[in-house]
Design an enzyme around this catalytic site. Structure first.
Site, PDB file in Angstrom:
ATOM      1  CE  LYS A 118     -11.920  37.862 -54.076  1.00 41.61           C
ATOM      2  NZ  LYS A 118     -10.808  38.029 -53.119  1.00 41.61           N
ATOM      3  CD  GLU A 202     -17.069  38.262 -60.898  1.00 41.52           C
ATOM      4  OE1 GLU A 202     -15.933  38.128 -61.399  1.00 41.52           O
ATOM      5  OE2 GLU A 202     -17.487  37.527 -59.979  1.00 41.52           O
ATOM      6  CG  HIS A 237     -19.799  36.238 -48.169  1.00 41.29           C
ATOM      7  ND1 HIS A 237     -20.054  35.766 -49.440  1.00 41.29           N
ATOM      8  CD2 HIS A 237     -20.512  37.359 -48.022  1.00 41.29           C
ATOM      9  CE1 HIS A 237     -20.891  36.616 -50.027  1.00 41.29           C
ATOM     10  NE2 HIS A 237     -21.185  37.585 -49.205  1.00 41.29           N
ATOM     11  NE  ARG A 293      -7.423  30.380 -46.371  1.00 40.42           N
ATOM     12  CZ  ARG A 293      -8.238  30.927 -47.263  1.00 40.42           C
ATOM     13  NH1 ARG A 293      -7.765  31.762 -48.169  1.00 40.42           N
ATOM     14  NH2 ARG A 293      -9.516  30.626 -47.309  1.00 40.42           N
TER      15      ARG A 293
HETATM   16  N1  LIG Z   1     -20.177  36.833 -60.128  1.00 43.46           N
HETATM   17  C1  LIG Z   1     -20.665  36.254 -59.013  1.00 43.46           C
HETATM   18  N2  LIG Z   1     -21.935  35.769 -59.009  1.00 43.46           N
HETATM   19  C2  LIG Z   1     -22.452  35.203 -57.903  1.00 43.46           C
HETATM   20  C3  LIG Z   1     -21.682  35.104 -56.750  1.00 43.46           C
HETATM   21  C4  LIG Z   1     -22.147  34.516 -55.556  1.00 43.46           C
HETATM   22  C5  LIG Z   1     -21.309  34.469 -54.482  1.00 43.46           C
HETATM   23  C6  LIG Z   1     -21.822  33.852 -53.263  1.00 43.46           C
HETATM   24  C7  LIG Z   1     -22.501  34.625 -52.357  1.00 43.46           C
HETATM   25  C8  LIG Z   1     -23.009  34.030 -51.187  1.00 43.46           C
HETATM   26  C9  LIG Z   1     -22.825  32.708 -50.947  1.00 43.46           C
HETATM   27  C10 LIG Z   1     -22.118  31.917 -51.868  1.00 43.46           C
HETATM   28  C11 LIG Z   1     -21.937  30.556 -51.654  1.00 43.46           C
HETATM   29  C12 LIG Z   1     -21.244  29.813 -52.574  1.00 43.46           C
HETATM   30  C13 LIG Z   1     -20.729  30.401 -53.725  1.00 43.46           C
HETATM   31  C14 LIG Z   1     -20.897  31.740 -53.980  1.00 43.46           C
HETATM   32  C15 LIG Z   1     -21.616  32.496 -53.050  1.00 43.46           C
HETATM   33  C16 LIG Z   1     -19.972  34.965 -54.577  1.00 43.46           C
HETATM   34  N3  LIG Z   1     -19.090  34.924 -53.562  1.00 43.46           N
HETATM   35  C17 LIG Z   1     -17.811  35.658 -53.631  1.00 43.46           C
HETATM   36  C18 LIG Z   1     -17.207  35.473 -52.273  1.00 43.46           C
HETATM   37  C19 LIG Z   1     -17.733  34.148 -51.862  1.00 43.46           C
HETATM   38  N4  LIG Z   1     -17.722  33.944 -50.436  1.00 43.46           N
HETATM   39  C20 LIG Z   1     -19.127  34.172 -52.369  1.00 43.46           C
HETATM   40  N5  LIG Z   1     -19.537  35.531 -55.718  1.00 43.46           N
HETATM   41  C21 LIG Z   1     -20.353  35.611 -56.789  1.00 43.46           C
HETATM   42  N6  LIG Z   1     -19.878  36.163 -57.917  1.00 43.46           N
HETATM   43 CA   LIG Z   2      -9.511  34.145 -51.162  1.00 41.37          CA
END
Ligand SMILES: Nc1ncc2cc(-c3cccc4ccccc34)c(N3CC[C@@H](N)C3)nc2n1
Ligand SMILES: [Ca+2]
Length: 450
Positions: A118, A202, A237, A293
């Protein structure tokens, strides 16, 4: 046109059947692999030939690289389709295939390796002018440096594993006082889950949307996008509901984001089908990662474009040029996918494997069911709990929701608890119907008693 004589599908469940369907249409013979508990499963029945590769545990079967490659060579399969999960994004496996003269249906192993980082992929995309969130360009090397950078970024920030996936190890940090502990915890989890303790920091977005673009590239440098998907309804997630197109997309935003997605494919030297994931918040979007993928939710993209992505994957893997130009790809209607998991939504989504004693799948206008189950099938406990994908297409979002409601009503799966009641609640939830889906949707009150 036959691109291969025989393809081995190195996967199980619905995605194995999905790939076999595309092969059958193309007159390509299929080879299934299966583990001991999967000997009576649907993907084994569907294939032209099937080989036992080992015991239940994935490390002995669906992750057993050498055994899978040996089976491909023994069966005469010229290519392997990895599906998603298991070895789909394993650069070592893709490299082994290449060394053995077997076509890996996906991008190059080098691309898989690079996009698997990443931090490295953010670097690459930032240099290419793709928007990324403020971050620690060199990852976290020392706590003092991290404190300085995090201070410049501004709290809240988030600590993420570079070799990570599915949010594992993510630590949200509200203030500098919590930073050191979050870094240590993030590194510990990253080390144990991915064998690589590299973490980076980040800017944390409080309620972003997860918007992703499907891209399709051939080995001659032709690249097209197949529009956007929104996947913001996730739990721990794990995506639960996905839709195409994204309900808040505008022509202007789509133009910018699709160009960024194609730029990501270009600079990463991508070929085959891939997905560029963005986070969106307050009118701005940021590159998050590239998935090398075919994804679970490729279905909704197929339903709004009419393009068979697996067929395209096979064609590109055989060295063919894309016959599709961007002008040929039209967006028609709206599609939604509900992931049906054998889990109990009222018991914290605990997996609920077991025997299916009653099964009736929905049908009729605009409904697609991609499942690996049947009446009498016993869902094994040791694999992913997703047993079916229920998709609906409508001329617009309202119609696709109405059809999804009907299909959920028709869908009968007895013998195990499933997420069907949750999907019923979501499809009848006024925030969802209004298109207000953001990442903490499931935590909100209004979804509680589903
Ligand atoms: N800088 C930053 N800010 C907020 C975020 C919030 C999430 C997140 C956390 C939990 C559920 C989510 C659903 C849709 C989109 C993002 C999320 C997130 N992730 C990363 C893995 C992915 N499954 C969810 N990364 C984030 N990164
Ligand atoms: Ca991925």
């Amino acid at each position: 046109m036959k691109y291969f004589n025989k393809i081995l599908i190195a996967n199980r469940g619905e995605i194995a059947i999905r790939v076999m369907r595309a092969c059958r249409e193309l007159g390509i013979e299929t080879v299934a692999i299966y583990s001991e508990p999967d000997k009576n499963s649907l993907h084994v029945k569907y294939a032209d030939e099937a080989y036992l590769v080992g015991e239940a545990h994935p490390s002995k079967s669906y992750l057993n690289k050498d055994k899978i490659i040996k089976t491909a060579l023994q069966s005469g399969a010229e290519a392997i389709h990895p599906g998603y999960g298991f070895l789909a994004e394993n650069s070592e496996f893709a490299k082994l295939c290449e060394e053995e003269g077997i076509t890996f249906i996906g991008p190059s192993w080098k691309c898989i390796e690079e996009m698997g980082s990443k931090l490295g992929s953010k670097h690459m995309m930032e240099k290419a002018g793709v928007p990324v969130l403020p971050y620690t360009p060199d990852g976290v090397t020392s706590v003092d440096d991290a404190k300085k950078i995090a201070g410049n970024i501004g709290y809240p920030v988030i600590v993420k594993a570079s070799a990570g996936g599915g949010g594992i190890g993510m630590q949200i940090v509200e203030s500098e006082a919590e930073l050191e502990e979050a870094i240590e915890k993030g590194m510990r989890i990253a080390k144990s889950a991915f064998g690589d303790s590299t973490v980076f920091i980040e800017k944390y977005l409080v309620k972003p949307r997860h918007i992703e673009f499907q891209v399709l590239c051939d080995q001659q440098g032709n690249r097209v996008h197949l529009y956007d998907r929104e996947c913001s309804i996730q739990r721990r997630h794990q995506k639960l509901v996905e839709e195409a197109p994204c309900p808040i997309m505008t022509d202007e935003l789509r133009e910018k984001m699709s160009q960024s997605a194609l730029k990501v494919a270009e600079v990463s030297g991508y070929y085959n089908a891939g997905t560029v994931e963005f986070l969106y918040s307050d009118g701005e979007y940021y590159f998050m990662e590239m998935n090398t993928r075919l994804q679970v939710e490729h279905t909704v993209t197929e339903m709004i474009t009419g393009i068979d992505l697996v067929r395209q994957q096979i064609k590109v893997a055989a060295g063919e040029e894309l016959s599709l130009s961007q002008e040929d790809i039209n967006l028609h209607g709206h599609a939604i996918e509900c992931r049906i998991n054998a889990e109990d939504p009222l018991n914290n989504f605990t997996a609920d494997p077991g025997k299916i004693v009653r099964y009736r799948s929905p049908g009729g206008p605009g409904i697609r069911v991609d499942s690996g189950i049947h009446m009498g099938y016993s869902i094994p406990p040791m694999y992913d709990s997703m047993i079916s994908k229920l998709c609906s297409w409508g001329v617009d979002r309202q119609e696709s929701i109405e059809r999804m409601r009907r299909a959920i009503y028709e869908y009968v799966i007895l013998g195990v608890r499933t997420t069907l009641p949750l999907h019923h609640a979501i499809m009848n939830n006024k925030e969802f119907v209004a298109g207000n889906t953001h990442t903490h949707f499931l935590k909100e009150e209004h979804i509680k008693n589903s």
